[in-house]
Design a protein around this motif. Structure first.
Motif: not given
Length: 209
Positions: A55, A57-59, A183, A185, A188-192, A194
């Motif tokens: 997964q 995500g973004c920071q 988005v 951050s 909980n890092t959002p999942t962009l 998979q």
């Protein structure tokens, strides 16, 4: 004649009853004792998933500016797959750069003041407290340079996080964002995305009753 007929019927009934009891006798079958396996089957349902499913995500928070990967896109490790609008973070880098330059200028001034105060104190032209103040101001300026340098490093790191890279080789099996979407951050890092590392290696995640 009637008596004889009744006797024949009674005898016939007795014979039928005795024969019926013999037919209903239990039958036994014997076999040799052997060792074998006990089979137990369990019915379960589940979802077919890749063995390695990463997964991405973004920071940092921001607006998705560009997407370089979509469903079924084959990506390589280190490849840019999305970009967040970097203008806000670029401005933070420029501000942190200016703050660091200002801190360095102040440090140079305090270094000159400290040398001057040292000479004056050696010649007993200023008090010890004035010399101590000049020395403390120099140390404070040195610490401020380190603080501003750390702020600049953090701003540059955040600017770098605007580009989202694929951590593994694989195929994109899910995309949760679109261009223009914001988005955020947080903890909980959002999942962009998979990314499935290898679709030839699959497993069933089953729930057994």
């Amino acid at each position: 004649m009637l008596f004889r007929s009744v006797a024949v019927v009674v005898i016939a009934g007795v014979i039928w009853y005795l024969r019926r009891g013999q037919d209903a006798a239990p039958q036994y079958q014997t076999v040799r004792v052997t060792r074998g396996d006990l089979m137990q089957s369990v019915t379960a349902t589940g979802q077919l998933n890749p063995v390695t499913n990463v997964q991405v995500g973004c920071q940092v928070s921001g607006t998705i500016q560009k997407l370089y990967a979509d469903y079924n896109s084959v990506v390589k490790s280190g490849e840019v797959i999305a970009q967040i609008d970097p203008r806000l973070y670029q401005a933070q880098v420029e501000q942190a750069t200016a703050d660091l330059a200002n801190a360095n200028a102040n440090l140079e001034l305090q270094q000159v003041e400290a040398r001057r105060s040292s000479d004056l104190y050696t010649n007993k032209l200023i008090s010890g407290s004035d010399y101590d103040t000049a020395t403390a101001n120099l140390h404070e300026a040195e610490a401020m340079v380190k603080i501003k340098q750390a702020s600049l490093d953090n701003a540059k790191a955040n600017l770098g996080y605007c580009k989202i890279y694929s951590p593994v080789d694989g195929m994109v099996i899910s995309r949760s964002v679109d261009v223009g979407q914001t988005v955020a951050s947080s903890f909980n890092t959002p999942t962009l995305f998979q990314i499935a590392n290898d679709l030839t290696k699959m497993q069933i995640d089953a729930n057994v009753s």
